[in-house]
Write a protein that holds these residues in place. Structure first.
Motif, short mmCIF file in Angstrom:
data_model
loop_
_atom_site.label_atom_id
_atom_site.label_comp_id
_atom_site.label_asym_id
_atom_site.label_seq_id
_atom_site.Cartn_x
_atom_site.Cartn_y
_atom_site.Cartn_z
N ASN A 1 31.31 -36.15 87.18
CA ASN A 1 31.71 -35.10 86.24
C ASN A 1 31.56 -33.72 86.88
N LYS A 2 30.44 -33.50 87.56
CA LYS A 2 30.21 -32.19 88.19
C LYS A 2 31.22 -31.92 89.31
N ALA A 3 31.45 -32.93 90.15
CA ALA A 3 32.40 -32.76 91.25
C ALA A 3 33.81 -32.53 90.72
N ALA A 4 34.19 -33.29 89.70
CA ALA A 4 35.52 -33.14 89.12
C ALA A 4 35.69 -31.78 88.45
N ALA A 5 34.68 -31.33 87.73
CA ALA A 5 34.76 -30.03 87.06
C ALA A 5 34.92 -28.91 88.10
N ALA B 1 48.95 -31.21 89.43
CA ALA B 1 48.41 -32.11 90.43
C ALA B 1 47.77 -33.31 89.74
N GLU B 2 47.70 -34.41 90.47
CA GLU B 2 47.08 -35.64 89.98
C GLU B 2 45.63 -35.71 90.45
N PHE B 3 44.73 -36.00 89.55
CA PHE B 3 43.30 -36.10 89.83
C PHE B 3 42.94 -37.54 90.16
N GLY C 1 31.10 -40.26 98.04
CA GLY C 1 32.34 -40.47 97.30
C GLY C 1 33.36 -39.40 97.64
N ASN C 2 34.53 -39.50 97.01
CA ASN C 2 35.60 -38.52 97.18
C ASN C 2 36.13 -38.11 95.81
N VAL C 3 36.59 -36.88 95.76
CA VAL C 3 37.28 -36.38 94.58
C VAL C 3 38.50 -35.63 95.10
N SER C 4 39.65 -35.80 94.44
CA SER C 4 40.86 -35.21 95.02
C SER C 4 41.87 -34.75 93.98
N LEU C 5 42.69 -33.83 94.44
CA LEU C 5 43.92 -33.45 93.76
C LEU C 5 45.04 -33.89 94.68
#
Length: 182
Positions: A106-110, A88-90, A74-78
């Motif tokens: 949750n862990k990646a976003a935190a 910034a937009e999450f 997956g990907n997680v971004s600002l």
């Protein structure tokens, strides 16, 4: 740079090599893209390549969420990082459904929020999601985000109009718990 999330998960910068894996196919999976606009139009490999090659670290950060056994999941971004407004937009996309419901988002976003607040000196991180996207709404709340507004009938989704709910968290309200990362 690699950040460990525990339980064989980690995040790292999105790379061109990720295009050789399942990443492009996630954007064709209507269940994965149910609550965003990614699955509306097919994308060419050239468009994916252009995206990765032109990632501008000043205006956006895209991390690959990875698992030791399954690789890039997956990907997680600002996105839309504003140095002037310090916000910034999450966004997040967990493409490998075998990892849904395991708390990895949750862990990646935190970890990304921590990076945004502590390394990029952001003051606010925000996001928006359809009002029926319970998973994203739950994630926003777990991250300490507060509902800031609602745009009525703003998105045409699954043959009906739905509201968009907006969330945000300020640096002083974000509660980063480093113990969740082993």
């Amino acid at each position: 740079m690699i950040y460990t999330l525990g339980n064989n998960y980690y995040v790292r910068a999105l790379q061109l090599d990720d295009l050789d894996g399942p990443y492009p196919s996630w954007f064709e999976d209507q269940e994965v893209c149910k609550y965003n606009s990614h699955g509306k139009y097919f994308k060419s490999m050239d468009s994916f390549r252009d995206f990765v090659e032109n990632l501008d670290e000043i205006s956006q950060i895209v991390w690959a969420i990875c698992h030791d056994d399954d690789g890039h999941i997956g990907n997680v971004s600002l996105q839309n990082i504003s140095a002037i407004n310090r916000n910034a937009e999450f966004a997040i996309l967990l493409g490998n459904k075998a990892h849904w419901g395991k708390g990895v988002g949750n862990k990646a976003a935190a970890k990304l929020f921590y990076h945004g607040f502590e390394k990029l000196n952001l003051y606010k991180i925000y996001c928006a999601t359809p009002s029926n996207n319970i998973g994203m709404i739950d994630l926003a709340r777990k991250l300490g985000m507060t509902k800031e507004g609602q745009r009525r009938s703003h998105m045409f989704l699954e043959n009906e109009w739905c509201d968009i709910v907006e969330f945000g968290v300020l640096k002083e309200d974000f509660n980063y718990d480093s113990s969740m990362f082993i």
